[in-house]
Design a protein around this motif. Structure first.
Motif, PDB file in Angstrom:
ATOM      1  N   MET A   1       0.823  -1.209   0.000  1.00 29.49           N
ATOM      2  CA  MET A   1       0.000   0.000   0.000  1.00 29.49           C
ATOM      3  C   MET A   1       0.863   1.267   0.000  1.00 29.49           C
ATOM      4  SD  MET A   1      -2.783   1.467  -0.211  1.00 29.49           S
ATOM      5  CE  MET A   1      -3.786  -0.022  -0.176  1.00 29.49           C
ATOM      6  N   LYS A   2       1.929   1.242   0.804  1.00 29.59           N
ATOM      7  CA  LYS A   2       2.808   2.413   0.831  1.00 29.59           C
ATOM      8  C   LYS A   2       3.388   2.686  -0.560  1.00 29.59           C
ATOM      9  CE  LYS A   2       4.292   2.235   5.674  1.00 29.59           C
ATOM     10  NZ  LYS A   2       5.452   2.084   6.576  1.00 29.59           N
ATOM     11  N   PHE A   3       3.800   1.624  -1.239  1.00 30.99           N
ATOM     12  CA  PHE A   3       4.387   1.789  -2.573  1.00 30.99           C
ATOM     13  C   PHE A   3       3.357   2.354  -3.547  1.00 30.99           C
ATOM     14  CE2 PHE A   3       5.429   0.088  -6.828  1.00 30.99           C
ATOM     15  CZ  PHE A   3       6.660   0.704  -6.997  1.00 30.99           C
ATOM     16  N   ARG A   4       2.117   1.899  -3.456  1.00 29.45           N
ATOM     17  CA  ARG A   4       1.058   2.408  -4.344  1.00 29.45           C
ATOM     18  C   ARG A   4       0.800   3.887  -4.088  1.00 29.45           C
ATOM     19  NH1 ARG A   4      -3.831  -1.594  -3.472  1.00 29.45           N
ATOM     20  NH2 ARG A   4      -4.790  -0.255  -5.070  1.00 29.45           N
ATOM     21  N   LEU A   5       0.856   4.295  -2.824  1.00 30.34           N
ATOM     22  CA  LEU A   5       0.651   5.710  -2.483  1.00 30.34           C
ATOM     23  C   LEU A   5       1.856   6.556  -2.866  1.00 30.34           C
ATOM     24  CD1 LEU A   5      -1.127   5.327   0.969  1.00 30.34           C
ATOM     25  CD2 LEU A   5      -2.157   5.855  -1.248  1.00 30.34           C
ATOM     26  N   ILE A   6       3.035   5.954  -2.852  1.00 36.03           N
ATOM     27  CA  ILE A   6       4.226   6.664  -3.329  1.00 36.03           C
ATOM     28  C   ILE A   6       4.074   7.009  -4.812  1.00 36.03           C
ATOM     29  CG2 ILE A   6       6.644   6.269  -3.984  1.00 36.03           C
ATOM     30  CD1 ILE A   6       7.026   4.915  -1.256  1.00 36.03           C
ATOM     31  N   ILE A   7       3.580   6.054  -5.590  1.00 38.94           N
ATOM     32  CA  ILE A   7       3.350   6.303  -7.023  1.00 38.94           C
ATOM     33  C   ILE A   7       2.346   7.433  -7.202  1.00 38.94           C
ATOM     34  CG2 ILE A   7       2.442   5.316  -9.164  1.00 38.94           C
ATOM     35  CD1 ILE A   7       3.490   2.611  -8.245  1.00 38.94           C
ATOM     36  N   MET A   8       1.259   7.410  -6.409  1.00 31.31           N
ATOM     37  CA  MET A   8       0.248   8.462  -6.521  1.00 31.31           C
ATOM     38  C   MET A   8       0.848   9.829  -6.214  1.00 31.31           C
ATOM     39  SD  MET A   8      -3.229   9.108  -4.277  1.00 31.31           S
ATOM     40  CE  MET A   8      -2.254   9.731  -2.894  1.00 31.31           C
ATOM     41  N   ASN A   9       1.605   9.945  -5.136  1.00 32.06           N
ATOM     42  CA  ASN A   9       2.196  11.231  -4.766  1.00 32.06           C
ATOM     43  C   ASN A   9       3.248  11.677  -5.772  1.00 32.06           C
ATOM     44  OD1 ASN A   9       1.658  12.579  -1.853  1.00 32.06           O
ATOM     45  ND2 ASN A   9       1.132  10.405  -1.807  1.00 32.06           N
ATOM     46  N   PHE A  10       4.019  10.733  -6.280  1.00 28.97           N
ATOM     47  CA  PHE A  10       5.029  11.061  -7.293  1.00 28.97           C
ATOM     48  C   PHE A  10       4.363  11.703  -8.513  1.00 28.97           C
ATOM     49  CE2 PHE A  10       7.638  10.264 -10.980  1.00 28.97           C
ATOM     50  CZ  PHE A  10       8.935  10.472 -10.534  1.00 28.97           C
ATOM     51  N   LEU A  11       3.307  11.070  -9.017  1.00 25.27           N
ATOM     52  CA  LEU A  11       2.614  11.589 -10.199  1.00 25.27           C
ATOM     53  C   LEU A  11       1.865  12.878  -9.891  1.00 25.27           C
ATOM     54  CD1 LEU A  11       1.214   8.263 -11.705  1.00 25.27           C
ATOM     55  CD2 LEU A  11       3.088   9.661 -12.601  1.00 25.27           C
ATOM     56  N   GLU A  12       1.273  12.973  -8.689  1.00 19.06           N
ATOM     57  CA  GLU A  12       0.513  14.164  -8.309  1.00 19.06           C
ATOM     58  C   GLU A  12       1.346  15.432  -8.448  1.00 19.06           C
ATOM     59  OE1 GLU A  12      -2.364  16.767  -6.976  1.00 19.06           O
ATOM     60  OE2 GLU A  12      -2.690  14.646  -7.381  1.00 19.06           O
ATOM     61  N   PHE A  13       2.570  15.377  -7.968  1.00 11.49           N
ATOM     62  CA  PHE A  13       3.413  16.577  -8.014  1.00 11.49           C
ATOM     63  C   PHE A  13       4.276  16.640  -9.269  1.00 11.49           C
ATOM     64  CE2 PHE A  13       2.074  16.347  -3.665  1.00 11.49           C
ATOM     65  CZ  PHE A  13       1.873  17.677  -3.329  1.00 11.49           C
ATOM     66  N   ALA A  14       4.439  15.522  -9.946  1.00  9.36           N
ATOM     67  CA  ALA A  14       5.121  15.550 -11.244  1.00  9.36           C
ATOM     68  C   ALA A  14       4.292  16.365 -12.231  1.00  9.36           C
ATOM     69  CB  ALA A  14       5.325  14.130 -11.765  1.00  9.36           C
ATOM     70  N   VAL A  15       2.973  16.263 -12.128  1.00 11.67           N
ATOM     71  CA  VAL A  15       2.060  17.054 -12.967  1.00 11.67           C
ATOM     72  C   VAL A  15       2.358  18.538 -12.814  1.00 11.67           C
ATOM     73  CG1 VAL A  15      -0.353  17.766 -13.246  1.00 11.67           C
ATOM     74  CG2 VAL A  15       0.209  15.344 -12.976  1.00 11.67           C
ATOM     75  N   TRP A  16       2.560  18.979 -11.591  1.00 14.60           N
ATOM     76  CA  TRP A  16       2.781  20.392 -11.279  1.00 14.60           C
ATOM     77  C   TRP A  16       4.191  20.828 -11.675  1.00 14.60           C
ATOM     78  CZ3 TRP A  16       1.754  22.716  -5.723  1.00 14.60           C
ATOM     79  CH2 TRP A  16       1.205  23.985  -5.851  1.00 14.60           C
ATOM     80  N   GLY A  17       5.168  19.967 -11.401  1.00 10.23           N
ATOM     81  CA  GLY A  17       6.554  20.321 -11.677  1.00 10.23           C
ATOM     82  C   GLY A  17       6.873  20.478 -13.147  1.00 10.23           C
ATOM     83  N   ALA A  18       6.028  19.899 -14.019  1.00 17.88           N
ATOM     84  CA  ALA A  18       6.289  19.969 -15.460  1.00 17.88           C
ATOM     85  C   ALA A  18       6.233  21.394 -15.991  1.00 17.88           C
ATOM     86  CB  ALA A  18       5.292  19.087 -16.216  1.00 17.88           C
ATOM     87  N   TYR A  19       5.489  22.275 -15.316  1.00 16.02           N
ATOM     88  CA  TYR A  19       5.351  23.635 -15.852  1.00 16.02           C
ATOM     89  C   TYR A  19       5.515  24.759 -14.834  1.00 16.02           C
ATOM     90  CZ  TYR A  19       0.660  23.668 -13.782  1.00 16.02           C
ATOM     91  OH  TYR A  19      -0.385  23.622 -12.894  1.00 16.02           O
TER      92      TYR A  19
END
Length: 434
Positions: free
Chosen positions: A1-19
């Motif tokens: 579960m922790k690993f699945r939530l890590i993926i979610m958080n990684f993508l959540e802020f990767a969206v923002w960091g792109a621009y």
């Protein structure tokens, strides 16, 4: 579960960091430099109401992970449309801004929704959220940094393709969210008093202004919040502008501004580790003053540095950013927690966010736009580097004035620690007590 939530958080802020840190350079290069502030201020404007509205929906009608997915579908679609429209010849600023604003309106609520999904999943799995969530959240910052660097290396810093990258990641996350554990929906309970929109949005927390100490604190929160988005909007176009100077055209910083700025996010991650020690050593008020001083240095070093022999000053500015951002936001949230009761604590935290990331950041980006338009994006300006330096010194001067006023005016009385938790004295002069 922790690993699945890590993926979610990684993508959540990767969206923002792109621009987020490179958008200013694209707008300046596209001839929209004079309105950079509006593209950043819209984040603060929609943050005043969209998270609250989506929070009501998640509590009453739609499971949080499904609403998180839906929001990312909308955010990703509009952000992708922003990117593709920006590639068209004769791009109209009004259309570009509208598409971008719609995307941001759906993205900003996901910051809170993703936290709700994570807390629910951890609780269902039997984890202590206080211990388990912070290490997971760190991967959000890592995701932000990764897309910053990727956009830089792909050569998208000055093109609208950065929006396409963000939109694609948002749509990917939308699909992934549907695989996460279901969050509970409370619905309407029979006999339960209805919640007004004012209460749901946390606006009733403004009654805290009746207390002098809290009123002064929230006003200073807004004044310091003015500084929050200035470097996100203008650091990249400033550093990139050194490419127009023969002496600096081939320097690493001028060619890779985003990689240089990513040191700020790395510092932010590391400085979180210093907060417990500094709070124990100096107390909340002094830690908040250290944060304000760090903002003075953040802006002042930008004004003095360059991508050549003065690169060390830009690097140092990025390092102190971690102190400037983390120390005030976290110590400020702790101060609010220690000076409110259980009934108003959540709404008070919401008010803190409204004053800093809402009103403060919005006022700050629009004010910064006026300053930069005067000294940089002005037809009468012949030396843009000098104009940038003047702008950074204006921002540093402002932060210094706020620091001095805070030190003089914010003087809460000492009182003993009352909460039997790992906490701080409410006035800011005490130490951590365990």
């Amino acid at each position: 579960m922790k690993f699945r939530l890590i993926i979610m958080n990684f993508l959540e802020f990767a969206v923002w960091g792109a621009y987020l840190t490179s958008m200013g350079s694209y707008l300046a290069d596209a001839g929209f430099g004079s309105i950079i502030g509006w593209f950043y201020s819209i984040q603060g404007i929609v943050s005043l109401f969209m998270p609250g509205i989506m929070g009501i929906v998640a509590d009453r009608w739609i499971q949080a992970q499904k609403l998180l997915s839906l929001c990312h579908v909308m955010a990703g679609a509009f952000m992708g449309a922003t990117g593709f429209y920006g590639m068209a010849s004769g791009c109209d600023m009004g259309v570009l801004f509208t598409l971008y604003a719609l995307s941001v309106a759906f993205y900003m609520p996901t910051l809170a929704l993703s936290n709700s999904v994570a807390f629910n999943a951890l609780t269902m799995s039997g984890y202590d959220t206080v211990k388990a969530f912070p290490p997971i959240r760190v991967f959000g910052t890592i995701g932000f940094i990764c897309t910053m660097i990727a956009v830089d290396l792909l050569g998208f810093q000055t093109t609208s393709k950065q929006f396409v990258v963000s939109g694609g990641l948002s749509l990917l996350l939308a699909m992934y969210c549907l695989t996460l554990p279901a969050s509970p929906v409370k619905g309407k309970i029979e006999g339960e008093p209805s919640t007004s929109l004012v209460q749901a949005l946390g606006l009733d927390s403004f009654k805290l202004f009746r207390k002098k100490k809290m009123a002064i604190f929230f006003i200073f929160s807004m004044l310091l919040g003015v500084s929050l988005q200035i470097t996100n909007g203008y650091a990249n176009p400033f550093i990139t502008s050194f490419k127009d100077v023969a002496e600096y055209v081939d320097t690493f910083g001028a060619q890779h501004a985003n990689i240089l700025i990513s040191l700020s996010q790395i510092s932010e991650t590391c400085c979180i580790l210093l907060i417990p020690f500094c709070l124990k050593k100096f107390g909340i008020k002094n830690v908040m003053m250290i944060a304000m001083l760090a903002w003075v240095l953040r802006f002042g070093l930008f004004g003095l540095g360059d991508t050549g022999s003065g690169l060390w000053m830009l690097v140092l500015s990025c390092i102190v950013y971690g102190v400037a951002f983390d120390f005030f936001n976290i110590s400020g949230a702790l101060f609010v927690d220690q000076n409110t009761d259980a009934e108003t604590r959540s709404s008070a935290q919401g008010l803190f966010m409204i004053m800093t990331n809402g009103l403060g950041a919005t006022i700050g980006t629009l004010s910064a736009q006026a300053v930069v338009n005067t000294f940089v994006f002005n037809d009468g300006v012949t030396d843009t580097i000098a104009g940038w330096r003047t702008s950074w010194f204006v921002f540093a001067g402002y932060a210094f004035v706020v620091l001095v006023l805070f030190a003089v005016i914010f003087r809460p009385k000492k009182k003993p620690l009352t909460r039997p938790t790992d906490t701080l004295s409410p006035e800011g002069e005490g130490k951590v007590s365990i």
